[in-house]
Write a protein that holds these residues in place. Structure first.
Motif, PDB file in Angstrom:
ATOM      1  N   HIS A   1       0.834  -1.208   0.000  1.00  0.00           N
ATOM      2  CA  HIS A   1       0.000   0.000   0.000  1.00  0.00           C
ATOM      3  C   HIS A   1       0.865   1.253   0.000  1.00  0.00           C
ATOM      4  N   ALA A   2       1.901   1.268   0.849  1.00  0.00           N
ATOM      5  CA  ALA A   2       2.750   2.463   0.960  1.00  0.00           C
ATOM      6  C   ALA A   2       3.511   2.742  -0.324  1.00  0.00           C
ATOM      7  N   GLN A   3       3.887   1.687  -1.044  1.00  0.00           N
ATOM      8  CA  GLN A   3       4.625   1.854  -2.297  1.00  0.00           C
ATOM      9  C   GLN A   3       3.694   1.988  -3.504  1.00  0.00           C
ATOM     10  N   HIS A   4       2.384   2.089  -3.243  1.00  0.00           N
ATOM     11  CA  HIS A   4       1.388   2.255  -4.315  1.00  0.00           C
ATOM     12  C   HIS A   4       1.444   1.092  -5.305  1.00  0.00           C
ATOM     13  N   LYS A   5       1.503  -0.127  -4.752  1.00  0.00           N
ATOM     14  CA  LYS A   5       1.550  -1.317  -5.593  1.00  0.00           C
ATOM     15  C   LYS A   5       0.465  -2.305  -5.158  1.00  0.00           C
ATOM     16  N   PRO A   6      -0.792  -1.956  -5.331  1.00  0.00           N
ATOM     17  CA  PRO A   6      -1.870  -2.851  -4.897  1.00  0.00           C
ATOM     18  C   PRO A   6      -1.901  -4.166  -5.650  1.00  0.00           C
ATOM     19  N   TYR A   7      -1.290  -4.195  -6.829  1.00  0.00           N
ATOM     20  CA  TYR A   7      -1.294  -5.422  -7.621  1.00  0.00           C
ATOM     21  C   TYR A   7      -0.419  -6.523  -7.000  1.00  0.00           C
ATOM     22  N   LEU A   8       0.326  -6.208  -5.909  1.00  0.00           N
ATOM     23  CA  LEU A   8       1.160  -7.208  -5.251  1.00  0.00           C
ATOM     24  C   LEU A   8       0.502  -7.816  -4.009  1.00  0.00           C
ATOM     25  N   TRP A   9      -0.766  -7.422  -3.724  1.00  0.00           N
ATOM     26  CA  TRP A   9      -1.371  -7.822  -2.452  1.00  0.00           C
ATOM     27  C   TRP A   9      -1.486  -9.330  -2.295  1.00  0.00           C
ATOM     28  N   TRP A  10      -1.855 -10.017  -3.373  1.00  0.00           N
ATOM     29  CA  TRP A  10      -2.063 -11.460  -3.248  1.00  0.00           C
ATOM     30  C   TRP A  10      -0.738 -12.193  -3.057  1.00  0.00           C
ATOM     31  N   ALA A  11       0.350 -11.654  -3.601  1.00  0.00           N
ATOM     32  CA  ALA A  11       1.662 -12.243  -3.362  1.00  0.00           C
ATOM     33  C   ALA A  11       2.080 -12.060  -1.903  1.00  0.00           C
ATOM     34  N   ALA A  12       1.718 -10.907  -1.328  1.00  0.00           N
ATOM     35  CA  ALA A  12       2.046 -10.648   0.082  1.00  0.00           C
ATOM     36  C   ALA A  12       1.341 -11.659   0.999  1.00  0.00           C
ATOM     37  N   ILE A  13       0.120 -12.040   0.664  1.00  0.00           N
ATOM     38  CA  ILE A  13      -0.615 -13.008   1.481  1.00  0.00           C
ATOM     39  C   ILE A  13       0.009 -14.397   1.380  1.00  0.00           C
ATOM     40  N   LEU A  14       0.565 -14.731   0.230  1.00  0.00           N
ATOM     41  CA  LEU A  14       1.165 -16.054   0.014  1.00  0.00           C
ATOM     42  C   LEU A  14       2.635 -16.113   0.408  1.00  0.00           C
ATOM     43  N   VAL A  15       3.158 -15.070   1.045  1.00  0.00           N
ATOM     44  CA  VAL A  15       4.594 -14.990   1.322  1.00  0.00           C
ATOM     45  C   VAL A  15       5.133 -16.117   2.208  1.00  0.00           C
ATOM     46  N   PRO A  16       4.337 -16.799   3.056  1.00  0.00           N
ATOM     47  CA  PRO A  16       4.902 -17.949   3.788  1.00  0.00           C
ATOM     48  C   PRO A  16       5.511 -19.006   2.873  1.00  0.00           C
ATOM     49  N   LEU A  17       4.992 -19.150   1.665  1.00  0.00           N
ATOM     50  CA  LEU A  17       5.607 -20.083   0.713  1.00  0.00           C
ATOM     51  C   LEU A  17       7.005 -19.615   0.326  1.00  0.00           C
ATOM     52  N   TYR A  18       7.195 -18.320   0.278  1.00  0.00           N
ATOM     53  CA  TYR A  18       8.496 -17.732  -0.022  1.00  0.00           C
ATOM     54  C   TYR A  18       9.485 -18.039   1.106  1.00  0.00           C
ATOM     55  N   TRP A  19       8.985 -18.069   2.335  1.00  0.00           N
ATOM     56  CA  TRP A  19       9.851 -18.389   3.472  1.00  0.00           C
ATOM     57  C   TRP A  19      10.414 -19.804   3.331  1.00  0.00           C
ATOM     58  N   PHE A  20       9.608 -20.710   2.794  1.00  0.00           N
ATOM     59  CA  PHE A  20      10.101 -22.075   2.597  1.00  0.00           C
ATOM     60  C   PHE A  20      11.274 -22.081   1.627  1.00  0.00           C
ATOM     61  N   LEU A  21      11.177 -21.340   0.529  1.00  0.00           N
ATOM     62  CA  LEU A  21      12.282 -21.250  -0.426  1.00  0.00           C
ATOM     63  C   LEU A  21      13.520 -20.655   0.242  1.00  0.00           C
ATOM     64  N   GLN A  22      13.316 -19.657   1.090  1.00  0.00           N
ATOM     65  CA  GLN A  22      14.443 -19.059   1.804  1.00  0.00           C
ATOM     66  C   GLN A  22      15.122 -20.085   2.711  1.00  0.00           C
ATOM     67  N   SER A  23      14.346 -20.963   3.313  1.00  0.00           N
ATOM     68  CA  SER A  23      14.914 -22.001   4.174  1.00  0.00           C
ATOM     69  C   SER A  23      15.762 -22.981   3.375  1.00  0.00           C
ATOM     70  N   VAL A  24      15.282 -23.360   2.209  1.00  0.00           N
ATOM     71  CA  VAL A  24      16.050 -24.259   1.341  1.00  0.00           C
ATOM     72  C   VAL A  24      17.379 -23.605   0.966  1.00  0.00           C
ATOM     73  N   ALA A  25      17.326 -22.329   0.580  1.00  0.00           N
ATOM     74  CA  ALA A  25      18.545 -21.607   0.208  1.00  0.00           C
ATOM     75  C   ALA A  25      19.501 -21.488   1.394  1.00  0.00           C
ATOM     76  N   ALA A  26      18.965 -21.311   2.595  1.00  0.00           N
ATOM     77  CA  ALA A  26      19.795 -21.162   3.791  1.00  0.00           C
ATOM     78  C   ALA A  26      20.564 -22.450   4.098  1.00  0.00           C
ATOM     79  N   ILE A  27      19.897 -23.586   3.995  1.00  0.00           N
ATOM     80  CA  ILE A  27      20.562 -24.864   4.257  1.00  0.00           C
ATOM     81  C   ILE A  27      21.672 -25.100   3.240  1.00  0.00           C
ATOM     82  N   LYS A  28      21.399 -24.755   1.986  1.00  0.00           N
ATOM     83  CA  LYS A  28      22.426 -24.890   0.949  1.00  0.00           C
ATOM     84  C   LYS A  28      23.604 -23.971   1.246  1.00  0.00           C
ATOM     85  N   ALA A  29      23.318 -22.763   1.723  1.00  0.00           N
ATOM     86  CA  ALA A  29      24.376 -21.796   2.026  1.00  0.00           C
ATOM     87  C   ALA A  29      25.296 -22.312   3.132  1.00  0.00           C
TER      88      ALA A  29
END
Length: 481
Positions: free
Chosen positions: A415-443
């Motif tokens: 909302h602050a960045q005037h990007k309402p078209y990203l709202w549904w991605a923001a709600i699904l962001v826990p899936l992104y956390w899973f990808l971050q975990s995979v990358a962290a273990i590899k790191a």
């Protein structure tokens, strides 16, 4: 390979080259041995202590991150230079500028130079653009044969180890024009707004002599390509638009971005240039600037990049970043009391939170999520052992309060960045956390077995705009039609 690394005078104790030397490995082995012994002697107590410490650390870093976001929203401290101020400096008073563009095995993205670096508004007689190409990278060399860009000079980097971006950039500065007073880095696909160099000069002159770097905001020209690029865009908007300005305002060490960090050449040389063995040389350089007494300011000038749109390629890139965060934390905590005297206690704790704690926290996420699934599936005794009442309720707070708060903050940023078209991605962001975990273990794995391996990020997976509109609306995050 032949030759030695082209390195400025970087003290050995500040280089990741010896991050995991014999002494460091011995300390790690001793720590692991003590933990194993504790589990063998008193498994219940040891399990309780370990999980409780992890949960407390996770809670503290999460609260600190959200505090920075709140501060960034309520007290924005981005440095803004208007078009008029940027153009007000007479050409004869502008410093000589060196722009480094390192590129390796990327012949297809050379066309981006015309839409990006080729549109910089700066006097040609005071600008040099060094296109750094590896000597044995024949396809990329052939791709630029017929290109004509003002002020550009192709520099062939002799092969040497480590084969990293900072090594190429250090070499580039050894052949830069001796008149160089300011310098910056762009990736070949970057599209900086044309007045960015002038804005950086004006900002540095207004800010004072203790400012060693002006970091510009990074954003993406393909943020709406798919779900992954939307997640990436939300993350960058939080980091460069809210978190880093708050860190700047708190007078803590600012981990620099990979490009668009503008600094006086003399300062760059004073702090030792880039660490060729650190795979996030930018974050490391930001910490060294703070150690040498320099501040970093965040400049409200946009550089558009290509968001990684492929999951496998994204994991390769993110695992390199996480490995570099760990390297940076290990290097600068070698002598913690010395670091504390240089930057202060608060800055040391925030450095840990912003670097090594990020991949470590993401790696532990998988363990906690797995424990949650086991508990839901059948309540096995091992979960009772690992999570006694106090730890259990602390983790429950993290799950019920902190995690939804992170999702909510993402929606606020959209909302602050005037990007309402990203709202549904923001709600699904826990899936992104899973990808971050995979990358962290590899790191973590690569930190031990391939510490200096630079995992190449493939660019050119999306269609780049021929030119970018960096109007004020775009600079503040409004989507252009």
């Amino acid at each position: 390979m032949r030759g030695e690394p082209y390195s400025p005078q970087l003290p050995a104790h500040l280089s990741a080259r010896t991050a995991l030397n014999r002494r460091s490995i011995l300390r790690i082995v001793i720590a692991i041995g003590l933990i194993a012994a504790a589990f063998a002697v008193a498994p219940t107590t040891a399990a309780t202590v370990v999980t409780s410490v992890i949960a407390v650390c996770y809670l503290i870093t999460s609260l600190d991150r959200n505090w920075l976001l709140i501060k960034g929203f309520t007290s924005p401290s981005l440095i803004t230079i208007s078009d008029e101020e940027a153009r007000a400096i007479p050409d004869d008073e502008l410093p000589y500028y060196t722009v480094l563009v390192p590129v390796f095995a990327e012949p297809t993205i050379m066309r981006y130079l015309l839409a990006g670096v080729g549109r910089l508004d700066y006097p040609a007689d005071k600008l040099e653009v060094l296109l750094l190409i590896e000597e044995d990278d024949i396809p990329t060399q052939q791709a630029v044969v017929d290109m004509t860009l003002p002020s550009i000079r192709v520099v062939l980097v002799p092969p040497s180890l480590p084969r990293t971006k900072p090594k190429a950039c250090n070499y580039g500065m050894t052949v830069a024009d001796p008149r160089s007073e300011m310098m910056t880095i762009y990736d070949a696909e970057d599209i900086p707004e044309p007045l960015q160099l002038r804005r950086a000069v004006a900002a540095m002159r207004q800010a004072g002599s203790d400012v060693g770097c002006a970091q510009c905001r990074l954003a993406y020209f393909n943020e709406d390509q798919n779900l992954l690029t939307r997640w990436f865009a939300i993350e960058y908007d939080q980091w460069f638009g809210v978190v880093l300005p708050a860190i700047q305002d708190a007078k803590c060490a600012v981990p620099l971005g990979g490009t668009s960090n503008h600094m006086p050449t003399a300062v760059w040389r004073e702090v030792g240039g880039w660490d060729e063995y650190n795979v996030t040389e930018d974050a490391d350089l930001g910490v060294r600037l703070a150690r040498y007494g320099y501040r970093t300011i965040i400049l409200d000038s946009i550089t558009l990049e290509e968001a990684n749109s492929d999951i496998i390629n994204w994991i390769r890139q993110r695992s390199r970043w996480y490995k570099g965060y760990l390297q940076t934390m290990i290097v600068h905590l070698r002598h913690p009391l010395v670091l504390r005297r240089a930057i202060g206690t608060k800055a040391v704790l925030r450095l840990i939170s912003m670097t090594g704690a990020v991949p470590l926290g993401n790696a532990f996420n998988l363990l906690f999520w797995f424990a949650l699934l086991c508990w839901v599936a059948g309540r096995p005794p091992i979960v009772d052992l690992l999570f006694p009442p106090v730890t259990y309720y602390l983790c429950l707070v993290l799950f019920i309060v902190v995690a939804p708060l992170a999702v909510f903050v993402g929606l606020v940023v959209c909302h602050a960045q005037h990007k309402p078209y990203l709202w549904w991605a923001a709600i699904l962001v826990p899936l992104y956390w899973f990808l971050q975990s995979v990358a962290a273990i590899k790191a973590i794995y690569q930190l031990v077995f391939r510490p200096f391996f630079w995992e190449k990020t493939v660019h050119g997976l999306s269609h780049s705009p021929v030119a970018a509109d960096h109007s004020p609306a775009t600079a503040h995050g409004e989507k252009q039609s």
